[in-house]
Design an enzyme around this catalytic site. Structure first.
Site, PDB file in Angstrom:
ATOM      1  N   SER A   1      49.115  34.888  48.246  1.00 39.70           N
ATOM      2  CA  SER A   1      48.888  35.590  49.511  1.00 39.70           C
ATOM      3  C   SER A   1      50.048  35.276  50.459  1.00 39.70           C
ATOM      4  O   SER A   1      51.198  35.565  50.141  1.00 39.70           O
ATOM      5  CB  SER A   1      47.531  35.203  50.103  1.00 39.70           C
ATOM      6  OG  SER A   1      47.191  36.063  51.161  1.00 39.70           O
TER       7      SER A   1
ATOM      8  N   ASP B   1      33.980  51.936  34.058  1.00 39.87           N
ATOM      9  CA  ASP B   1      33.916  50.669  33.319  1.00 39.87           C
ATOM     10  C   ASP B   1      34.228  50.851  31.836  1.00 39.87           C
ATOM     11  O   ASP B   1      34.991  50.084  31.235  1.00 39.87           O
ATOM     12  CB  ASP B   1      32.527  50.047  33.512  1.00 39.87           C
ATOM     13  CG  ASP B   1      32.394  48.682  32.847  1.00 39.87           C
ATOM     14  OD1 ASP B   1      33.402  48.156  32.368  1.00 39.87           O
ATOM     15  OD2 ASP B   1      31.273  48.151  32.823  1.00 39.87           O
TER      16      ASP B   1
ATOM     17  N   ASP C   1      37.932  51.582  29.170  1.00 44.80           N
ATOM     18  CA  ASP C   1      38.792  50.669  28.407  1.00 44.80           C
ATOM     19  C   ASP C   1      38.129  50.243  27.102  1.00 44.80           C
ATOM     20  O   ASP C   1      38.557  49.289  26.462  1.00 44.80           O
ATOM     21  CB  ASP C   1      39.143  49.435  29.238  1.00 44.80           C
ATOM     22  CG  ASP C   1      37.903  48.732  29.792  1.00 44.80           C
ATOM     23  OD1 ASP C   1      36.789  49.091  29.388  1.00 44.80           O
ATOM     24  OD2 ASP C   1      38.064  47.822  30.625  1.00 44.80           O
TER      25      ASP C   1
ATOM     26  N   ASP D   1      32.062  45.888  30.358  1.00 41.86           N
ATOM     27  CA  ASP D   1      32.043  44.463  30.699  1.00 41.86           C
ATOM     28  C   ASP D   1      32.101  44.217  32.198  1.00 41.86           C
ATOM     29  O   ASP D   1      32.309  43.086  32.631  1.00 41.86           O
ATOM     30  CB  ASP D   1      33.226  43.766  30.029  1.00 41.86           C
ATOM     31  CG  ASP D   1      34.573  44.407  30.362  1.00 41.86           C
ATOM     32  OD1 ASP D   1      34.594  45.406  31.107  1.00 41.86           O
ATOM     33  OD2 ASP D   1      35.602  43.920  29.870  1.00 41.86           O
TER      34      ASP D   1
ATOM     35  N   ASP E   1      42.260  43.783  44.246  1.00 45.24           N
ATOM     36  CA  ASP E   1      42.551  43.010  45.460  1.00 45.24           C
ATOM     37  C   ASP E   1      42.256  43.851  46.697  1.00 45.24           C
ATOM     38  O   ASP E   1      42.873  44.895  46.910  1.00 45.24           O
ATOM     39  CB  ASP E   1      44.016  42.570  45.450  1.00 45.24           C
ATOM     40  CG  ASP E   1      44.330  41.509  46.492  1.00 45.24           C
ATOM     41  OD1 ASP E   1      43.695  41.506  47.550  1.00 45.24           O
ATOM     42  OD2 ASP E   1      45.233  40.702  46.236  1.00 45.24           O
TER      43      ASP E   1
ATOM     44  N   HIS F   1      41.378  39.082  45.440  1.00 49.46           N
ATOM     45  CA  HIS F   1      42.305  38.218  46.156  1.00 49.46           C
ATOM     46  C   HIS F   1      41.856  36.758  46.050  1.00 49.46           C
ATOM     47  O   HIS F   1      42.627  35.883  45.675  1.00 49.46           O
ATOM     48  CB  HIS F   1      42.379  38.651  47.617  1.00 49.46           C
ATOM     49  CG  HIS F   1      43.566  38.147  48.352  1.00 49.46           C
ATOM     50  ND1 HIS F   1      44.811  38.718  48.231  1.00 49.46           N
ATOM     51  CD2 HIS F   1      43.707  37.112  49.228  1.00 49.46           C
ATOM     52  CE1 HIS F   1      45.677  38.071  49.004  1.00 49.46           C
ATOM     53  NE2 HIS F   1      45.025  37.079  49.614  1.00 49.46           N
TER      54      HIS F   1
END
Length: 562
Positions: free
Chosen positions: A215, A284, A287, A291, A454, A492
Site C-alpha cells: 500500500s 465464479d 475459471d 471456489d 483490491d 488489500h
C-alpha cells in the site's frame, strides 16, 4: 568564539562516534578469538548499551537534516517476555528536521546478535504517522514463518516524519518538510541512519539491503527503486499506492459519485450484498472451479456486461430503475458503479517531464470487488461519508492541494483550479517514473504484486505501471530485474482469497542466490478456507483449474493466458 565552539563540538562528536565504533569492533574481535573470556550475550549487551545516547551527524545522512539522536538502545534477550525474535538490540531515535518547525522522524532499528549480514526496511500504510517497528512480520507473511528479525535480518522502519492516530489525517501536509518526508525523503534518511548504526554495531555494512512494503509501503518501495537505487539490492512492493496524487484524486471522484443525486447514489450494505452475490454467481465458475474466487477476469467482464445497463436485461436493476428495495439497484446507483468502473481523466497534464499520464485506471466493481476489505466498507456502512475513498479523497485535496481547511471537497473542489500545485505534488509525493535504468544497471531486483479484488487501490494502477515498463524495456531486460504478479480473490487487507506468500525468501533467493522467481504459491489465511493454496501467476496469466485433483491444492491449477 562561536565558530571555535562549533568546531570543537563537531570534533568531539566525531571522536565519540569513532570511539564507539572502535570499542564495538574490538569487542567483536575479542569474542571471535575467545568466547570463554567474553561471553556472547555480554558482548552483545555491551555493544547495545554503547549505542545509547550517540549522535548521528548530519554528514552521515544523504539528505538535509540536523542529524539524529538515539533515544534508547535496549538489549532484548532471547527469553524476554513476549519476544519471539531472538536476542537483539532495539534502537529508537529521532532524525531532526532541517527546518525547525517540522516534526522529527521517529525510527527504530533492530540489531540481532546473530546477524546474517543483511537488512530489511519495512514500509508503512495509509498516511503513516505511526512507528513501523520492524519487530513483526513483513506484508502478507504466513503465520507459520519466522519474522525477519528472528531470521537474523537487521530490520528498520519509521513513522515517516509525523505522528498521528492513523486514518487519513492530512494536517501534516501543511508543513513542507513533513510533506517531503512522507513523500519520499524519510526512506533515504531512515536508511542512512540505520547504516550508520549497523556499522557502529558490527563494524561492516550489510551485504544486501532489502525493502518490503504494501500500500503506502508499496509506494515507498517504488521510491526506493526510483529515487534511491544505490541503497537497495532487492525490493518487494505489494499493491502499491505509487501514483499517489492521482489515486487520491480518483478517490475524490469515487466519493463524489456516491454523494450524487442528494446521496441517493450511495449503495447500502444490504444492496452491496445483493449485487456482489449476483456478480459471483455469474463469474465464479468461469475459471472451471466453483471456489468463491473469480480468476477468469476477461470472461467475467463479458459476463457482467448487462449489469451496467439500464434496461430489463440487467438482472440486478430495480424494476423501472427506481429504488424499490435491498435486493436491487436503482439507475442512479448503477450509474455510480459505472462511473467508478471508468478511468478517471483529470483533464490536464500532471507529468510534463515524465512518461506518466493523467488518466487514472478504473476500479473493479464488476470483477469481484466485495466493497468490504479488512473490515473497511468502500461504499460506506451508513452513508457515503463513511466510504473508505472519502478519507484520502478529502485529505489530499484539502491539506496538500488547496491547503484550505474550510474546503468542501465534495461540492467545491475542482482539480482544474489547482493544476500547478497538483503537478508539483506529483513530483513530491508520487512514485510513478518508469525510468529504472540505474537500478537495473546495478543489478537490483523488483518484485511487485496486486490483488484482483483490491477495493483500496485498483489493480489496474499496477497493471498500467507494468505496461509502461514493458514499453520502456526490452522483454528479456525487463524479465531479468522485474517480476509482476496479480492474485485473483486477494483484496488489500483481506479478500475472498487472503494470500500469504514467502516474499522475503523469494526476494533473497533471487538477489543473493540468483534463483529467479517464476510461478509462486500463495496460502489462504481465511479461517474458513485456511491452508488452501493457489498458484500466483505472472501477469497477464491467471490460475485455471485443470478439472481434476484437489480444488484446494495449487498443483491442480495451471497458469494460462487470457
Amino acid at each position: 568564539m562561536n565558530l571555535l565552539y562549533s568546531f570543537n563540538q563537531i570534533t568531539l562528536l566525531h571522536l565519540r562516534v569513532f570511539f564507539v565504533v572502535f570499542t564495538l569492533s574490538v569487542a567483536n574481535a575479542c569474542f571471535a578469538q575467545s568466547s570463554i573470556s567474553v561471553p556472547m550475550d555480554r558482548t552483545a549487551e555491551l555493544a547495545c548499551s554503547s549505542l545509547q545516547g550517540i549522535l548521528v551527524p548530519s554528514a552521515a545522512i544523504g539528505l538535509a537534516t540536523q542529524g539524529a539522536s538515539i533515544q534508547s538502545a535496549e538489549f532484548i534477550s532471547a527469553n524476554s517476555p513476549d519476544n519471539h525474535n531472538g536476542e537483539f538490540c532495539k534502537v529508537i531515535g529521532a532524525i531532526h528536521p532541517f527546518t525547525n518547525n517540522a516534526p522529527d522522524i521517529i525510527f527504530e532499528v533492530n540489531l540481532p546478535s546473530n546477524w546474517n549480514g543483511k537488512s530489511l526496511q519495512m514500509g508503512g500504510g495509509g498516511l503513516n504517522g505511526t512507528l513501523v517497528t520492524g519487530l513483526g512480520p513483513h506484508i502478507k507473511q504466513a503465520d507459520t514463518e519466522a519474522n525477519p528479525l528472528a531470521r537474523a535480518y537487521v530490520t528498520l522502519g519509521s513513522d515517516s516524519g509525523h505522528q498521528s492516530d492513523g486514518g487519513f489525517d492530512g494536517s501534516f501536509f501543511l508543513n513542507d518538510e513533513a510533506l517531503r518526508n512522507f513523500g519520499h525523503e524519510q526512506i533515504k534518511k531512515t536508511h542512512d541512519v540505520a547504516m550508520f548504526l549497523v556499522n557502529a554495531r558490527y563494524g561492516v555494512s550489510p551485504s544486501y539491503n532489502y525493502f518490503i512494503g504494501g500500500s503506502q509501503g508499496g509506494h515507498e518501495a517504488f521510491d526506493a527503486v526510483q529515487r534511491y537505487p544505490d541503497d537497495y539490492d532487492g525490493v518487494v512492493a505489494g499493491y502499491p499506492a505509487h501514483n499517489l496524487v492521482m489515486l487520491h484524486l480518483s478517490a475524490n471522484h469515487f466519493a463524489k459519485a456516491l454523494f450524487a443525486n442528494a446521496e441517493r447514489s450511495w449503495i447500502s450494505p444490504a444492496k452491496v450484498t445483493a449485487f456482489t452475490t449476483a456478480v459471483y454467481a455469474t463469474c465464479d465458475a468461469l475459471d472451471d472451479a466453483e471456489d468463491g474466487i473469480i480468476s477468469n477476469i476477461a470472461a467475467c467482464i463479458q459476463a457482467t456486461a448487462d449489469f451496467k445497463r439500464f434496461g430489463p436485461e440487467n438482472p440486478i436493476r430495480c424494476v423501472g430503475g427506481a429504488d424499490t428495495g435491498n435486493n436491487c439497484l436503482s439507475d442512479v446507483q448503477i450509474e455510480a458503479l459505472n462511473l467508478i468502473d471508468t478511468p478517471f481523466d483529470l483533464g490536464f497534464s500532471v507529468y510534463p517531464d515524465d512518461e506518466g499520464n493523467s488518466i487514472y485506471p478504473k476500479w473493479t466493481p464488476y470483477e469481484g470487488s466485495t466493497f468490504v476489505d479488512g473490515g473497511f466498507p468502500n461504499l460506506g456502512a451508513q452513508g457515503p461519508g463513511q466510504a473508505l475513498q472519502f478519507g484520502p479523497g478529502n485529505a489530499t485535496p484539502k491539506y496538500a492541494i488547496a491547503q484550505d481547511l474550510t474546503l468542501d471537497t465534495i461540492n467545491d473542489f475542482d482539480p482544474r483550479r489547482y493544476a500547478g500545485r497538483i503537478g508539483e505534488l506529483a513530483h513530491l509525493i508520487s512514485a510513478n517514473s518508469v525510468n529504472l535504468d540505474r537500478y537495473q544497471a546495478k543489478g537490483g531486483k523488483l518484485l511487485f504484486f496486486h490483488g484482483r479484488a483490491d477495493d483500496f487501490i485498483p489493480v489496474y494502477s499496477s497493471i498500467q505501471y507494468y505496461e509502461r515498463l514493458q514499453a520502456r524495456y526490452e522483454p528479456e531486460v525487463l524479465a531479468d530485474f522485474v517480476k509482476f504478479y496479480t492474485i485473483p480473490g486477494m483484496g488489500h487487507i483481506s479478500g475472498v482469497f487472503n494470500a500469504r506468500i514467502s516474499l522475503l525468501s523469494i526476494l533473497d533467493n533471487w538477489v543473493a542466490a540468483g534463483q529467479e522467481p517464476g510461478e509462486l504459491v500463495a496460502v489462504d489465511a481465511n479461517p474458513e478456507t485456511a491452508g488452501r493454496t493457489r498458484p500466483v501467476c505472472e501477469y497477464p496469466q491467471w490460475p485455471r483449474y485443470q478439472g481434476r485433483g484437489d480444488i484446494n491444492d495449487a498443483a491442480s491449477f495451471t497458469c494460462v493466458n487470457p
